[in-house]
Design an enzyme around this catalytic site. Structure first.
Site, PDB file in Angstrom:
ATOM      1  N   TYR A   1     -15.756   0.354   8.983  1.00 52.23           N
ATOM      2  CA  TYR A   1     -14.293   0.501   8.973  1.00 52.23           C
ATOM      3  C   TYR A   1     -13.829   1.173  10.264  1.00 52.23           C
ATOM      4  O   TYR A   1     -12.863   0.728  10.897  1.00 52.23           O
ATOM      5  CB  TYR A   1     -13.871   1.336   7.759  1.00 52.23           C
ATOM      6  CG  TYR A   1     -12.393   1.654   7.720  1.00 52.23           C
ATOM      7  CD1 TYR A   1     -11.467   0.716   7.282  1.00 52.23           C
ATOM      8  CD2 TYR A   1     -11.913   2.906   8.124  1.00 52.23           C
ATOM      9  CE1 TYR A   1     -10.104   1.001   7.250  1.00 52.23           C
ATOM     10  CE2 TYR A   1     -10.553   3.202   8.095  1.00 52.23           C
ATOM     11  CZ  TYR A   1      -9.657   2.254   7.659  1.00 52.23           C
ATOM     12  OH  TYR A   1      -8.316   2.536   7.638  1.00 52.23           O
TER      13      TYR A   1
ATOM     14  N   ASN B   1      -5.293  13.048   6.676  1.00 55.72           N
ATOM     15  CA  ASN B   1      -5.344  12.600   5.278  1.00 55.72           C
ATOM     16  C   ASN B   1      -3.940  12.551   4.692  1.00 55.72           C
ATOM     17  O   ASN B   1      -3.215  13.544   4.758  1.00 55.72           O
ATOM     18  CB  ASN B   1      -6.196  13.562   4.437  1.00 55.72           C
ATOM     19  CG  ASN B   1      -7.679  13.261   4.553  1.00 55.72           C
ATOM     20  OD1 ASN B   1      -8.062  12.300   5.205  1.00 55.72           O
ATOM     21  ND2 ASN B   1      -8.504  14.081   3.945  1.00 55.72           N
TER      22      ASN B   1
ATOM     23  N   HIS C   1      -9.313   9.859  -2.319  1.00 55.81           N
ATOM     24  CA  HIS C   1      -9.440  11.086  -1.529  1.00 55.81           C
ATOM     25  C   HIS C   1      -9.311  12.284  -2.479  1.00 55.81           C
ATOM     26  O   HIS C   1      -8.972  12.123  -3.648  1.00 55.81           O
ATOM     27  CB  HIS C   1      -8.354  11.134  -0.450  1.00 55.81           C
ATOM     28  CG  HIS C   1      -8.613  10.187   0.673  1.00 55.81           C
ATOM     29  ND1 HIS C   1      -7.758   9.144   0.974  1.00 55.81           N
ATOM     30  CD2 HIS C   1      -9.637  10.100   1.561  1.00 55.81           C
ATOM     31  CE1 HIS C   1      -8.240   8.469   2.008  1.00 55.81           C
ATOM     32  NE2 HIS C   1      -9.372   9.013   2.373  1.00 55.81           N
TER      33      HIS C   1
ATOM     34  N   SER D   1      -6.714   5.874  11.539  1.00 56.57           N
ATOM     35  CA  SER D   1      -7.047   6.857  10.508  1.00 56.57           C
ATOM     36  C   SER D   1      -7.927   7.916  11.150  1.00 56.57           C
ATOM     37  O   SER D   1      -8.793   7.600  11.963  1.00 56.57           O
ATOM     38  CB  SER D   1      -7.789   6.179   9.361  1.00 56.57           C
ATOM     39  OG  SER D   1      -8.405   7.140   8.549  1.00 56.57           O
ATOM     40  N   SER D   2      -7.713   9.177  10.792  1.00 56.23           N
ATOM     41  CA  SER D   2      -8.470  10.258  11.429  1.00 56.23           C
ATOM     42  C   SER D   2      -9.966  10.183  11.122  1.00 56.23           C
ATOM     43  O   SER D   2     -10.779  10.802  11.805  1.00 56.23           O
ATOM     44  CB  SER D   2      -7.928  11.627  10.998  1.00 56.23           C
ATOM     45  OG  SER D   2      -8.058  11.796   9.605  1.00 56.23           O
ATOM     46  N   CYS D   3     -10.348   9.382  10.092  1.00 57.58           N
ATOM     47  CA  CYS D   3     -11.769   9.269   9.753  1.00 57.58           C
ATOM     48  C   CYS D   3     -12.548   8.472  10.800  1.00 57.58           C
ATOM     49  O   CYS D   3     -13.768   8.382  10.731  1.00 57.58           O
ATOM     50  CB  CYS D   3     -11.948   8.645   8.371  1.00 57.58           C
ATOM     51  SG  CYS D   3     -11.534   6.894   8.298  1.00 57.58           S
TER      52      CYS D   3
ATOM     53  N   LYS E   1     -11.240  -0.306  13.186  1.00 55.90           N
ATOM     54  CA  LYS E   1      -9.972   0.334  13.552  1.00 55.90           C
ATOM     55  C   LYS E   1      -9.962   0.733  15.034  1.00 55.90           C
ATOM     56  O   LYS E   1      -8.912   0.702  15.689  1.00 55.90           O
ATOM     57  CB  LYS E   1      -9.717   1.560  12.672  1.00 55.90           C
ATOM     58  CG  LYS E   1      -9.551   1.248  11.188  1.00 55.90           C
ATOM     59  CD  LYS E   1      -8.467   0.225  10.884  1.00 55.90           C
ATOM     60  CE  LYS E   1      -7.077   0.809  10.868  1.00 55.90           C
ATOM     61  NZ  LYS E   1      -6.053  -0.195  10.492  1.00 55.90           N
TER      62      LYS E   1
ATOM     63  N   GLY F   1       0.825  -1.208   0.000  1.00 62.70           N
ATOM     64  CA  GLY F   1       0.000   0.000   0.000  1.00 62.70           C
ATOM     65  C   GLY F   1       0.861   1.260   0.000  1.00 62.70           C
ATOM     66  O   GLY F   1       2.090   1.189   0.110  1.00 62.70           O
TER      67      GLY F   1
ATOM     68  N   VAL G   1       1.231   3.587   2.301  1.00 61.54           N
ATOM     69  CA  VAL G   1       1.961   3.766   3.561  1.00 61.54           C
ATOM     70  C   VAL G   1       3.049   2.701   3.707  1.00 61.54           C
ATOM     71  O   VAL G   1       4.189   3.013   4.054  1.00 61.54           O
ATOM     72  CB  VAL G   1       1.004   3.740   4.778  1.00 61.54           C
ATOM     73  CG1 VAL G   1       1.790   3.808   6.087  1.00 61.54           C
ATOM     74  CG2 VAL G   1       0.018   4.906   4.705  1.00 61.54           C
TER      75      VAL G   1
END
Length: 323
Positions: free
Chosen positions: A141, A170, A184, A112-114, A145, A18, A20
């Site tokens: 999701y 992000n 995104h 993840s900040s989401c 997490k 991925g 990251v």
């Protein structure tokens, strides 16, 4: 702090293919790490506990960095919530439980900040997690997490481990997802402007009013943050270990926010597109503002290095070469 402190460690990067994971591997190689372990999905299914256990038992990593997970856009999240919930929970539980079982001292988990509440106060502090309802479009999701970061927290409480979770804003950069419907906004804008230039269009449509503010960070900065905190931990840095006792969840961000309109203007300039911007207000804006509070990270002594212009230039250059 020695720059090559990680050099002699055997490091397993889960999810190495991925955006990251690839960035983490680039960082580790630059640090001189010679023993980086990874395996693609055909060779190792992270959902299979038995296979993963065999892999960890035979490879004997000293550090595990979890960049793995099932990710997707709004449509994918809405269509397959069961898969997003089950697969992400299973991957994290397998990696965390086996890291404890095989006495791996250094485990880094990525959130993840989401997964913060939909209408969280801004800037978003770590303590705001679970303080309000989640965004419905990616609830499965987010819940998965949250389970992962809580399992790390509970291991720390019960077994005195020092596992930790980083919560990035992000991210963008090479190997990002440039699919217009699932990506995104940064990769979507890059693709739109480059395609508009190629097709000699006079304008580019941008969803929403362009007024919401967003924080973004070039992916290599996250890899640097992971390395920086691992070095502190390996060195038994008292300040960092005290921080982990109080909070095993740490925000990672650039500390800068801009309007979507500003991002579009910069990308328009960097791609030499010179297109007229058309804001389609039929599309929703989403949250008006989304920025992380990074004071915990600042106190530990880390800050983002790669500015927006350089990060976008690198990403645009990579996109042109690879698409």
């Amino acid at each position: 702090m020695k720059n090559n402190l990680l050099k002699n460690f055997k490091i397993y990067v889960a999810g190495h293919n991925g955006m990251v994971g690839r960035s983490v591997i680039r960082y580790l190689k630059n640090e001189g790490v010679r023993n980086i372990i990874f395996a693609n999905r055909k060779k190792l299914n992270l959902l299979n506990t038995r296979d993963l256990e065999k892999f960890i038992k035979s490879k004997k990593p000293q550090i595990v960095i979890n960049c793995a997970g099932k990710v997707g856009g709004i449509l994918a999240n809405a269509s397959y919530p069961v898969e997003f919930l089950n697969e992400n929970i299973q991957i994290q539980l397998n990696l965390i439980n086996l890291s404890y079982k095989y006495k791996i001292k250094h485990f880094v988990n990525l959130g993840s900040s989401c997964i913060y509440p939909k209408n969280s106060k801004q800037p978003i502090k770590e303590k705001y997690l679970l303080s309000n309802e989640l965004e419905k479009t990616n609830e499965a999701y987010a819940l998965a997490k949250i389970v992962g970061l809580k399992v790390c927290e509970f291991y720390n409480q019960q077994y005195k481990t020092n596992f930790f979770t980083l919560m990035p804003c992000n991210l963008y950069g090479p190997y990002d997802n440039f699919h217009l419907k699932n990506s995104h906004f940064i990769p979507a804008l890059i693709k739109k402007f480059i395609e508009a230039k190629r097709k000699k269009k006079k304008s580019v449509e941008i969803w929403g009013s362009g007024l919401p503010r967003r924080e973004v960070m070039y992916v290599d900065d996250l890899a640097r943050a992971i390395g920086y905190l691992l070095k502190l931990k390996i060195n038994n840095n008292k300040k960092f270990l005290k921080t982990l006792k109080e909070n095993s969840l740490i925000n990672v961000g650039s500390g800068q926010e801009f309007q979507i309109k500003k991002f579009a203007e910069i990308i328009n300039k960097l791609t030499s597109s010179n297109k007229k911007l058309i804001f389609n207000k039929k599309f929703p804006d989403g949250t008006k503002r989304k920025i992380l509070d990074i004071s915990i990270l600042k106190k530990i002594g880390w800050k983002s290095k790669i500015n927006l212009y350089d990060g976008l230039k690198n990403t645009i250059s990579w996109y042109k070469k690879n698409y």
